[in-house]
Write an enzyme that holds these catalytic residues in place. Structure first.
Site, PDB file in Angstrom:
ATOM      1  N   LYS A   1       0.777  -1.012   0.126  1.00  8.15           N
ATOM      2  CA  LYS A   1       0.058  -0.057   0.025  1.00  8.15           C
ATOM      3  C   LYS A   1       0.703   1.163  -0.112  1.00  8.15           C
ATOM      4  CE  LYS A   1      -1.895   1.622   3.709  1.00  8.15           C
ATOM      5  NZ  LYS A   1      -2.370   2.333   4.312  1.00  8.15           N
TER       6      LYS A   1
ATOM      7  N   ASP B   1      -6.590   0.866   0.635  1.00  6.80           N
ATOM      8  CA  ASP B   1      -6.167   1.388   2.229  1.00  6.80           C
ATOM      9  C   ASP B   1      -7.713   0.648   2.555  1.00  6.80           C
ATOM     10  OD1 ASP B   1      -8.670   3.116   1.465  1.00  6.80           O
ATOM     11  OD2 ASP B   1      -7.285   4.739   1.926  1.00  6.80           O
TER      12      ASP B   1
END
Length: 288
Positions: free
Chosen positions: A156, A174
């Site tokens: 991420k 997320d």
């Protein structure tokens, strides 16, 4: 016909023929959405979101790849706003990887304390700064393989840095992104890497980074986790989860956040095309 004799039981009426109006109708079960239809709907949602959020951007303040990398690591388990309020003092004290690598742990912890989990985050920042200094000549690398080798950096964080500091397309999964793509039935996966792979297969690579921003913007402003503002949602006709939240338009408008709700955004230094107000510095009160 003759009259019924006394004590005679009336004959039963014959059963209604099949297919008459009196027969109960079996409700139609909607057909499952085909893969092709889902992809078309997903791409239309992306186009709609592009019109709603033409100013979508990363909501962390940064001036270079190192600052974005550090800010993204700090953003775990807190808001981008709190990170943005914390990083000005942090980057004034440690503007380069070499500076941060030489920091006293206690001093670094104190500066990042407002973001929470400051001891673990301090260890990550010291580790990645030393790795940048020792293994990458003090520069943030532009390959995902190198980024994920740094302490505290996962896919991420790597995709955030690649997409916004290097222009390399990537999907950032997320909590907001994962929640919305499951609500929209783009995927049923929970694991972030599997979500990333499935969403990448739906959209052209050139859309990945901006799609991430648009979906996250929508999740933070309108499609909230606990009470989505369904009645104020511009993509409601395309959403299979419509009705999970408030559908009354007036009540839904009161649920809108940030610039959509007339409040300051998350960045202290937003881009020039941002239509809302900058966020206040740490300790300051936002103007009404």
């Amino acid at each position: 016909m003759g009259e019924q004799a006394p004590g005679e039981v009336p004959a039963k009426a014959p059963p209604a023929p099949a297919g008459k109006a009196s027969a109960k109708k079996t409700p139609k079960v909607p057909k499952p959405e085909s893969r092709v239809a889902m992809v078309r709907r997903a791409r239309r949602i992306n186009r709609e979101l592009a019109e709603v959020y033409p100013y979508a951007h990363p909501e962390l303040d940064f001036r270079n790849p190192f600052e974005l990398l550090v800010a993204t690591v700090l953003s775990a388990q807190t808001t981008d706003l709190r990170v943005n309020q914390t990083t000005p003092a942090l980057f004034a004290a440690y503007p380069t990887p070499e500076d941060m690598a030489a920091a006293e742990p206690e001093a670094l912890e104190e500066l990042i304390r407002p973001t929470g989990f400051f001891r673990a985050k301090s260890r990550s920042l010291l580790g990645l700064s030393r790795a940048l200094r020792d293994d990458f000549g003090g520069e943030v690398p532009g390959r995902i393989e190198d980024l994920v080798s740094l302490p505290g950096v996962g896919r991420k964080t790597a995709n955030v840095v690649l997409g916004n500091a290097f222009g390399v397309p990537g999907i950032t999964v997320d909590t907001h992104f994962g929640r919305l793509v499951r609500r929209w039935k783009w995927t049923g996966q929970e694991d972030p890497e599997k979500v990333e792979a499935e969403i990448c297969a739906i959209f052209p690579k050139s859309e990945w980074t901006m799609l991430s921003h648009r979906v996250v913007f929508h999740g933070r402003r309108i499609c909230h986790a606990r009470k989505p503002a369904c009645g104020a949602c511009p993509i409601a006709p395309l959403c299979p989860a419509y009705g999970e939240g408030e559908t009354d338009p007036e009540k839904a408008r009161k649920l809108l956040k940030y610039e959509k709700g007339g409040q300051p955004g998350q960045r202290l230094s937003p881009p020039p095309d941002y239509p809302g107000r900058p966020a206040p510095p740490l300790g300051a009160t936002a103007a009404p």
